[in-house]
Design a protein around this motif. Sequence first.
Motif, mmCIF file in Angstrom:
data_model
loop_
_atom_site.group_PDB
_atom_site.id
_atom_site.type_symbol
_atom_site.label_atom_id
_atom_site.label_comp_id
_atom_site.label_asym_id
_atom_site.label_seq_id
_atom_site.Cartn_x
_atom_site.Cartn_y
_atom_site.Cartn_z
ATOM 1 N N LEU A 137 0.818 -1.218 0.000
ATOM 2 C CA LEU A 137 0.000 0.000 0.000
ATOM 3 C C LEU A 137 0.854 1.271 0.000
ATOM 4 C CD1 LEU A 137 -2.726 -1.167 2.556
ATOM 5 C CD2 LEU A 137 -3.002 -0.885 0.079
ATOM 6 N N LEU A 138 2.066 1.175 0.540
ATOM 7 C CA LEU A 138 2.919 2.364 0.611
ATOM 8 C C LEU A 138 3.631 2.639 -0.716
ATOM 9 C CD1 LEU A 138 4.675 1.717 4.066
ATOM 10 C CD2 LEU A 138 3.232 3.685 3.558
ATOM 11 N N TYR A 139 3.999 1.566 -1.432
ATOM 12 C CA TYR A 139 4.881 1.734 -2.599
ATOM 13 C C TYR A 139 4.235 1.255 -3.884
ATOM 14 C CZ TYR A 139 8.475 2.156 1.012
ATOM 15 O OH TYR A 139 9.210 2.545 2.087
ATOM 16 N N PRO A 140 4.430 2.017 -4.998
ATOM 17 C CA PRO A 140 3.967 1.552 -6.305
ATOM 18 C C PRO A 140 4.914 0.488 -6.858
ATOM 19 C CG PRO A 140 5.079 3.657 -6.545
ATOM 20 C CD PRO A 140 5.062 3.340 -5.076
ATOM 21 N N GLU A 141 4.578 -0.044 -8.029
ATOM 22 C CA GLU A 141 5.313 -1.188 -8.555
ATOM 23 C C GLU A 141 6.741 -0.898 -8.985
ATOM 24 O OE1 GLU A 141 2.812 -2.924 -11.526
ATOM 25 O OE2 GLU A 141 1.304 -3.515 -10.033
ATOM 26 N N ASN A 142 7.050 0.369 -9.179
ATOM 27 C CA ASN A 142 8.408 0.684 -9.647
ATOM 28 C C ASN A 142 9.358 1.065 -8.502
ATOM 29 O OD1 ASN A 142 7.259 3.083 -9.027
ATOM 30 N ND2 ASN A 142 7.832 4.149 -10.901
ATOM 31 N N PHE B 231 17.742 2.385 -5.629
ATOM 32 C CA PHE B 231 16.913 3.264 -4.790
ATOM 33 C C PHE B 231 17.226 4.747 -4.960
ATOM 34 C CE2 PHE B 231 16.994 -0.840 -2.616
ATOM 35 C CZ PHE B 231 15.637 -1.105 -2.640
ATOM 36 N N VAL B 232 18.506 5.115 -4.973
ATOM 37 C CA VAL B 232 18.849 6.532 -5.041
ATOM 38 C C VAL B 232 18.531 7.089 -6.429
ATOM 39 C CG1 VAL B 232 20.745 8.189 -4.892
ATOM 40 C CG2 VAL B 232 20.605 6.285 -3.260
ATOM 41 N N ASP B 233 18.886 6.333 -7.480
ATOM 42 C CA ASP B 233 18.619 6.786 -8.847
ATOM 43 C C ASP B 233 17.299 6.245 -9.398
ATOM 44 O OD1 ASP B 233 21.015 8.163 -8.836
ATOM 45 O OD2 ASP B 233 22.156 6.472 -9.648
ATOM 46 N N SER B 234 16.554 5.520 -8.573
ATOM 47 C CA SER B 234 15.272 4.958 -9.012
ATOM 48 C C SER B 234 14.157 5.959 -8.718
ATOM 49 C CB SER B 234 14.960 3.671 -8.259
ATOM 50 O OG SER B 234 16.018 2.766 -8.373
ATOM 51 N N PRO B 235 12.964 5.727 -9.303
ATOM 52 C CA PRO B 235 11.831 6.593 -8.954
ATOM 53 C C PRO B 235 11.553 6.544 -7.453
ATOM 54 C CG PRO B 235 11.293 5.150 -10.799
ATOM 55 C CD PRO B 235 12.629 4.712 -10.286
ATOM 56 N N GLN B 236 11.138 7.656 -6.890
ATOM 57 C CA GLN B 236 10.822 7.731 -5.463
ATOM 58 C C GLN B 236 9.321 7.545 -5.259
ATOM 59 O OE1 GLN B 236 13.421 7.978 -3.202
ATOM 60 N NE2 GLN B 236 14.585 7.738 -5.092
ATOM 61 N N PRO B 237 8.917 6.985 -4.125
ATOM 62 C CA PRO B 237 7.480 6.772 -3.901
ATOM 63 C C PRO B 237 6.745 8.110 -3.792
ATOM 64 C CG PRO B 237 8.723 6.327 -1.898
ATOM 65 C CD PRO B 237 9.722 6.540 -2.997
ATOM 66 N N PRO B 238 5.558 8.194 -4.399
ATOM 67 C CA PRO B 238 4.768 9.423 -4.234
ATOM 68 C C PRO B 238 4.205 9.498 -2.814
ATOM 69 C CG PRO B 238 3.518 7.760 -5.428
ATOM 70 C CD PRO B 238 4.875 7.178 -5.197
ATOM 71 N N PRO B 239 3.873 10.705 -2.349
ATOM 72 C CA PRO B 239 3.272 10.810 -1.007
ATOM 73 C C PRO B 239 1.913 10.096 -0.984
ATOM 74 C CG PRO B 239 3.574 13.001 -2.024
ATOM 75 C CD PRO B 239 4.028 11.994 -3.018
ATOM 76 N N ARG C 21 15.513 5.255 5.198
ATOM 77 C CA ARG C 21 15.416 5.232 3.737
ATOM 78 C C ARG C 21 15.366 6.662 3.232
ATOM 79 N NH1 ARG C 21 10.632 0.625 3.603
ATOM 80 N NH2 ARG C 21 12.017 -1.019 4.336
ATOM 81 N N PRO C 22 15.532 6.850 1.904
ATOM 82 C CA PRO C 22 15.394 8.213 1.371
ATOM 83 C C PRO C 22 14.029 8.808 1.735
ATOM 84 C CG PRO C 22 16.344 6.759 -0.291
ATOM 85 C CD PRO C 22 15.958 5.885 0.865
ATOM 86 N N ASN C 23 12.972 8.000 1.671
ATOM 87 C CA ASN C 23 11.684 8.387 2.270
ATOM 88 C C ASN C 23 11.477 7.407 3.408
ATOM 89 O OD1 ASN C 23 10.306 10.372 0.231
ATOM 90 N ND2 ASN C 23 11.297 8.752 -0.949
#
Length: 1055
Positions: free
Chosen positions: A175-180, A254-262, A337-339
């Motif tokens: 629920l917190l994170y999308p598939e990417n 993780f650092v260069d990957s897409p970040q989770p939206p709020p 984590r970054p978020n």
Amino acid sequence: MTAHQRPRFRKVQSFRADYAPTTITQYESERSGMQVIVADRKGPKVNGYFTLATEIFDDSGAPHTLEHLVFMGSKSYRYKGLLDKLAGRAYSNTNAWTAVDHTAYTLETAGWDGFAQILPVYLEHVVVPDITDDACVTEVHHIDGEGNDAGVVYSEMQALQYSSSELMDLRARRLLYPENVGFRYETGGMMEALRVLTPQRIREFHKAMYQPQNLAIVITGEADHDDLLRILDTFEESIKDDIPPPNPQFKRPFVDSPQPPPLEKTIVETVEFPEEDESTGEIVVAFFGPSCVHQVEATAVNILMTYLCGSSVSVIENVMVETEQLASSVSYWWDSRPNSVIWFQPTGVATEKLAFVEQRLIALLKEVASKPLDMGYIKECIQRELRQVKLQAESSEGFYATNIITDYLFGKRNGATLKDLETLDEYNILDGWTEPQWRDFLKKWISDAHHVSILGKPSMKLAKTLKANEEARLAKRREKLGKEGLEQLKEKLEKAKKNNEKLIPPEVLDQWPVPGTSSIHLIESATARSGKARSLGVLDNSAQKVIDAAPPGLPLFVQFEGVPTNFVHLTVHVGMTQTPMKYKPLLPLFADNFFNSPVLRDGQRVDFEQVVKQLEKDTISYQISSSARLGDYEGVAIQFQVDREKYTTIISWLRTLMFDIVFDPVRIKAAIVKALADIPEAKRDGRAMAQEVDMALHFKPESYLASKRTLVKAVYLRRLKKLLEKEPDTVLAWFEELRKSLFTFSNMRVLVTADVDKLANPVAAWDELIKNNPGLDATKDVLPITQPFSMLNAEGQSPGSFGSVIIPMTTLDSSYSVSTATGLKSYSDPRLPAYLVALGYLEAVEGPLWNAVRGNGLAYGVSFSREVDGGYIQFRVYRSPDASKAIEASRATVARLASGEEPLDRHLVEGAVSGVVFGVADEQATMAAAAQQNYVIGVVRGLEPGWNREILARVREVTEDEIRAVMRDVIMPVFEAGKSNVVVTCAPIMEENIVKALAAAKYKTQVQTLSHFYDDYGLKADEEDGEEEEEEEEDDEDDEDDDEDGSDMTGSDED
Ligand SMILES: [Zn+2]
């Protein structure tokens, strides 16, 4: 070796921490981009953490399975077990873990020389592993000849996948994170995915992620930097053709990957987990937090969490656990984590109240944010946390590793964020935050933020459905495979096993000589004694001179240990020889209340909240527990860690806590309720229950160890709760009696670990505890410490006539066992060195029992007990499809070695000797541990100083004949009917086969329920009161009660 050439590593930076004696140095390989970060600190242990940042976007389990396969062989060393055999001989242990964002391979060694020997071999396994199809068959997943799914990783995940915590955590992350975003996935591997995972997929994952430019070599301990860089340079030379050149386009996981939206909205979901006891569930609540790289904000989160639920006085814990009793605890943690993610976890929540309790928690957080915060308490939380971090930096082996790994994963790779470890300035900055700043921070990240909540609901129906589905799936498969198909699978497995078990030629191992021990620098701690402790003898050293020169005091037994620490570690070791048996089961409750009760000060009652707040202010940490860690299983240890200037303050606290506590029925009831909530879970633990039943068979009830078993609490606490309601004064009087029996002058020994030179008034300060205290009569002698073997009952002194007992438990789908025979009684036994080497030999990773049991899928593990002076030896089987088969395979293996039919493997003997050396270093890895070890050896075990060094010398001289003699005389009896007793806990379906097998091995057998081994310590139920027994019956639906206890149950004829 290219000695003429300077290693091609660039020093990025080197700095000294300003709060602890540690220097951190960062290097980077100019060729491969590999990072090397060393935290130099004194001590006998060198620890390595070879860390890869890893991200994957599926549940295949490639990261976790790869972690296992790395140990199965590498490019130049195509032998399973070579790495572990070498490591064992070099005073080392290897291990690894896979988290959602990284895999770390650990190398724990005594001394630099051993570390340096293993390092290049280990790194080759990590960077250039030999991932064979055969290794994947046994280590990842296979279908055995009976059509069942098996494999080391598969079994591991099978035990995990349907646990409440795993189901809830995974649902929350979905629920917190999308598939990417990789944080969404189960990197351990879901069972259905592991069943179809291919070796090729694992190899591809390795190629993508296990590159030197994505690898950090993190080392803590006394490292030889020149030697290290030389070794790494040679290593890089050896693999340069096997790895891709550094890729400037490499995307950091993780650092260069897409970040989770709020989160766009709050989500509350219910997740069911399989469980027969549907009475309690649990909750997790998750909020996104600030970036872990932002040190001030990251620290602020931790302070805020401590403020909210760090102890019984913090608001969430105080309201929800202590006052409203909605949960048995509210734990919290933080994923850096970054978020980041901030988690709250109320446990032991009544199932019908799950939704309500979640709402109550959120409402409470909002309520806290709607009013001014208690700034005084926030500031105290900051100072306390600062003290704790300083203590950890000095004393924790893992402190730097954790911080460095997090920085490597998410910080700047140029070292800018690593440099934050130089100071603890963030605490000063936070000390300057104003009340509105803190409250805005709380609102922003928590109370005004959207969140994800998972209500974990136990479901008997789900448990049944899962079982039925699994059985149907397997039946269908067996039918499809047919006899022929199964036979083929069996052959495939046998072939893979054979290929994996290729023997390592001795000359291969001989390339690496056993390293010397001169680089193992044990921490020296100087023993000094005062008062009654002097009768044990005094040494001629500087610490004793300081103590002798200090103002004298009353003759309390105090042992000082002089080490150059910035703190004082204080232990009061309390004996229980004067405590009547009937009060012993009260001790866990007494301990729970010890720091959590109101006290009398100058005739005034001080609330428990005030007591806790004041204690937190004066200490870094405090605890009360069994004194087992001091080598005394029959006593209590009260321990404090404090700043040096609080030495006398803590002594006066001790007086208050020991003599001025007001036993409060409300507080005692709260402790009983919490303890009762933990019982159902404890009773589901097959390993612990086998151990408890074994104790019931072999220990006197007088034993404190025996009295604090769950099988005692299960009846005792419920009855005590009733009694407390009806006759509070009776219960309070018992607590008074218990206290009186404990805190006497004759029962007390004190251990003070400090820089004794700098300690003000070290001896006479204790007069504060004794002076004008009728409870402590300083003219008395100190009572001897209980000898562990004196707590054995008649059967325990000579096991064998009982035979075996099999306890089916519906909550298990596997089996556990404990076998017990007579063992050594003393550390002075001349057979001790050979005994230690023999146990090390049998238990070695990739050693004889490992191969006979784990290698054949008979159990996850087997082990022997290590309590040398208990008078018994135990053999334990952990998680087995049939414990009796694991016992039999182990017996046959030991018998062949003991008789000489199978010769001893010279390399394994060397490994076992090195293992004893490692054990000694490990026991004294920090200053506080080294000091405590001196106390254990000199005071508790009554051995000469320097005993450790002597045993190290003696294990080197042990002969093969002596090893075989110990195996024959001491170890074999634990496998023999008539000389040993066996306790097995198992899934009901296994009962019949295990009974048969034990009978065939000539053991008397009986099948019993757990409740048969309940002990109420004489606290009888009220005959007229049916309600209690009914409750008790609910808990034991699966048990056929046939003992006395059961016969007076009023609710027992319901079903
Ligand atoms: Zn694993």
